[in-house]
Design an enzyme around this catalytic site. Structure first.
Site, mmCIF file in Angstrom:
data_model
loop_
_atom_site.group_PDB
_atom_site.id
_atom_site.type_symbol
_atom_site.label_atom_id
_atom_site.label_comp_id
_atom_site.label_asym_id
_atom_site.label_seq_id
_atom_site.Cartn_x
_atom_site.Cartn_y
_atom_site.Cartn_z
ATOM 1 N N LYS A 131 -5.758 -11.110 -14.756
ATOM 2 C CA LYS A 131 -4.723 -10.693 -15.697
ATOM 3 C C LYS A 131 -4.240 -9.274 -15.393
ATOM 4 C CE LYS A 131 -4.167 -10.576 -20.772
ATOM 5 N NZ LYS A 131 -4.878 -10.859 -22.040
ATOM 6 N N LEU A 180 0.632 -6.643 -24.889
ATOM 7 C CA LEU A 180 -0.486 -7.598 -24.989
ATOM 8 C C LEU A 180 -0.654 -8.175 -26.386
ATOM 9 C CD1 LEU A 180 -3.309 -5.794 -22.919
ATOM 10 C CD2 LEU A 180 -1.470 -7.252 -22.092
ATOM 11 N N SER A 206 -2.447 -13.592 -24.879
ATOM 12 C CA SER A 206 -1.701 -12.798 -23.930
ATOM 13 C C SER A 206 -2.031 -13.093 -22.467
ATOM 14 C CB SER A 206 -1.941 -11.312 -24.209
ATOM 15 O OG SER A 206 -3.317 -10.996 -24.102
ATOM 16 N N SER A 207 -3.046 -13.957 -22.221
ATOM 17 C CA SER A 207 -3.378 -14.329 -20.834
ATOM 18 C C SER A 207 -2.517 -15.509 -20.391
ATOM 19 C CB SER A 207 -4.865 -14.678 -20.727
ATOM 20 O OG SER A 207 -5.683 -13.661 -21.258
ATOM 21 N N ILE A 227 -8.816 -10.718 -27.649
ATOM 22 C CA ILE A 227 -9.163 -9.913 -28.822
ATOM 23 C C ILE A 227 -8.625 -10.543 -30.107
ATOM 24 C CG2 ILE A 227 -7.147 -8.394 -28.869
ATOM 25 C CD1 ILE A 227 -9.129 -6.067 -29.375
ATOM 26 N N GLY A 228 -7.980 -11.715 -29.965
ATOM 27 C CA GLY A 228 -7.504 -12.456 -31.133
ATOM 28 C C GLY A 228 -7.282 -13.920 -30.789
ATOM 29 N N GLY A 229 -7.563 -14.252 -29.525
ATOM 30 C CA GLY A 229 -7.353 -15.607 -29.033
ATOM 31 C C GLY A 229 -6.684 -15.643 -27.678
ATOM 32 N N SER A 230 -6.614 -14.511 -26.983
ATOM 33 C CA SER A 230 -5.781 -14.383 -25.787
ATOM 34 C C SER A 230 -6.283 -15.133 -24.557
ATOM 35 C CB SER A 230 -5.595 -12.903 -25.431
ATOM 36 O OG SER A 230 -4.818 -12.263 -26.408
#
Length: 575
Positions: A131, A180, A206-207, A227-230
């Site tokens: 990433k 991100l 974000s990935s 950090i939240g589901g990325s």
């Protein structure tokens, strides 16, 4: 006086125009550099093809990671052949989806270096994508922001160093959303990344660049962050397996942790780096390779816990907690169907299933998770976009931060009669922008204490039910591009396990059917208000797209989480 005022206004206008011109020039230079890298890789592939004309491209691309690694170890396949085969495929995939931010041209040097070694690492000859913000020496770490286009990374991140030590060949950096902090994948510099299965859909974020590249077949293994589901959301949207480990199970040194750096000093909700791939065994092999003495020496803050193969290989029956909704943001029917079908398959396979309800999700989402990132009412977030062109997908979020606090309070009062008081949007609007501001250091410490109290409460309930793992839903199927920015709080299914810092992974188990699409027409959410209808619009037209479930274990039990994911994967494939 009038002339002076007019002159000042004209000067300001010129100054702004010059600033925009500088931004545009930086963006165009970054785009040119990327395009030049693509052309160099096209020439490198062409040169390889001229030397070796008979390459079994289809066979190489279809091999699972474990089998590919075995063949590279025994020498029946050469690292050179595998690398250029994947580069060629990556060129094709990025042309269709815009998933690559830049090729790592130094991959050819790494290829020569590993072939000269006496010892072969566990990932010998494996091409790997990473990433954008995971540091690679000599390359940018942009986070999709103009201000980071000037400074090249001076040193490989610890994760990249360990991957190289294990024989892997990092060959591409993948695209991310601006800042991100989005689960779409678009930025004003490198543009929108598309889902390889449906170009009207987002790959997640974000990935998202990783998700699109791996799902399109252009990479066999990638490293994302969460950090939240990325990691989990792109895996869900793109039909991949992805693991968010316990934070710091893998080193994050020399990785630009923008969301942590900017929003939370210090952060009680931490970023985790983790693998994404086409199957669970690939994730396990990656974790086994990374959890080595090299990582523990390079980053002494990482607990020296090697991969526990015995736990991963176990076939003992599990006691599995499950739920198909968290009671906060109702997911589309196909995602709940996936949990119920997986639950039934696990029960039939001899595992014990117990119903579980995660406690106080509304409180977790607004007071714990969102407050971590918006404790200042969004001011730090706004600072990121100073001197940047805001990506269209992020404008709904950014515009919300720009509204003055008094106006936000008035709007919250006006909106209150129009939507349910427990509706996620109103909670987001009130709490993120008004209530969630930490007005003192004392409040900040109180907030961190509240997170610790909640973790203790959650683990206590887990222990009461004597659960080994949890089966639960994940957001999906893939949203139409542009919609993630309108539904930030739809990520409650994944963000819970960032707050808890539990390892969590995603496994595809099904696809959207015509029956799912028909049932979606009846979807009303909680209130059938504009935001429920927005979710419905976001996931429409998804027939054939992947449907996934989420698997969770207690902290530091990545091997058990992977073992559970493997069981789910096996049962879904048998079905």
């Amino acid at each position: 006086a009038l002339a002076l005022l007019c002159g000042s206004a004209a000067t300001m206008a010129v100054w702004k125009w010059l600033g925009k011109q500088q931004i545009q020039e930086k963006m165009e230079e970054a785009q040119r550099t990327r395009d030049q890298g693509v052309k160099k890789m096209e020439k490198a592939v062409q040169h390889f093809r001229e030397q070796i004309s008979h390459v079994q491209t289809g066979t190489i691309l279809s091999l699972p990671l474990v089998e590919l690694a075995r063949r590279l170890q025994e020498g029946s396949l050469s690292p050179e052949t595998v690398l250029y085969t994947y580069i060629e495929k990556a060129l094709e995939v990025t042309q269709q989806t815009n998933c690559l931010r830049h090729f790592i041209l130094e991959c050819e040097e790494q290829l020569q270096e590993i072939q000269s070694r006496k010892e072969k690492g566990l990932l010998y000859g494996i091409p790997i994508s990473i990433k954008d913000h995971i540091g690679h020496k000599g390359h940018l770490s942009t986070c999709g922001l103009v201000q980071f286009l000037n400074s090249l990374v001076q040193e490989d991140s610890v994760l990249v160093k360990v991957l190289k030590r294990q024989g892997a060949i990092p060959f591409a950096l993948t695209n991310v959303p601006q800042s991100l902090f989005s689960y779409d994948c678009s930025n004003a510099i490198f543009g929108q990344t598309l889902n390889p299965f449906n170009h009207k859909k987002s790959p997640g974020g974000s990935s998202g660049g990783e998700g699109a590249l791996i799902a399109g077949g252009g990479s066999i293994l990638g490293i994302g962050s969460d950090i939240g589901g990325s990691i989990r959301l792109p895996s869900s949207f793109c039909g991949l397996c992805g693991l968010k480990p316990t934070s710091n199970r893998l080193s994050v040194w020399h990785t630009r942790l923008l969301k942590v750096d900017v929003y939370s000093p210090p952060s009680p909700v931490l970023c985790a780096l983790g693998p994404m791939a086409r199957d669970v065994d690939s994730l396990a092999l990656c974790m086994k390779a990374l959890l080595c003495e090299e990582m523990f020496q390079l980053d002494p803050t990482v607990p020296p816990i090697p991969f526990n193969e015995e736990v991963y290989s176990s076939s003992a029956p599990l006691r599995i907690g499950y739920y198909d909704t968290d009671g906060y943001f109702p997911l589309p029917p196909c995602m709940r169907r996936a949990v119920c079908e997986t639950r039934d398959a696990l029960r039939a396979a001899g595992h014990e299933l117990v119903s579980f309800a995660p406690p106080r999700i509304h409180y977790v989402m607004t007071e714990l998770f969102l407050k971590t990132f918006f404790a200042d009412g969004g001011r730090a977030c706004l600072d990121l976009f100073t001197g940047n062109i805001v990506d269209p997908g992020l404008k709904p979020q950014v515009n919300c931060y720009r509204i003055p606090t008094l106006v936000k309070k008035l709007l919250a009062l006006i909106l209150k009669p129009l939507v349910s008081p427990c509706h996620p949007f109103l909670l987001k609007f009130k709490n993120v922008t008004v209530v969630s501001i930490c007005r003192s250091v004392k409040e900040m410490w109180k907030h961190q204490h509240q997170i610790m109290v909640y973790r203790t409460e959650f683990i206590a309930r887990w222990r009461e039910l004597k659960m080994d793992v949890i089966l639960c839903p994940v957001l999906g199927p893939a949203f139409t591009t542009g919609y993630p920015g309108k539904l930030l709080t739809a990520i409650s299914s994944t963000m819970l396990y960032n707050v808890l810092n539990f390892p969590a992974g995603v496994v595809p188990v099904s696809t959207v059917t015509e029956a799912d699409e028909e049932e979606l027409k009846l979807y009303r959410g909680y209130c059938d208000d504009p935001w429920d209808r927005t979710l419905k619009q976001a996931v429409e037209g998804a027939v054939g797209l992947p449907v996934a479930v989420q698997c969770v274990a207690l902290p530091w039990q990545e091997e058990l989480c992977l073992r559970f994911m493997k069981e789910v994967e096996t049962l879904s494939r048998e079905k």
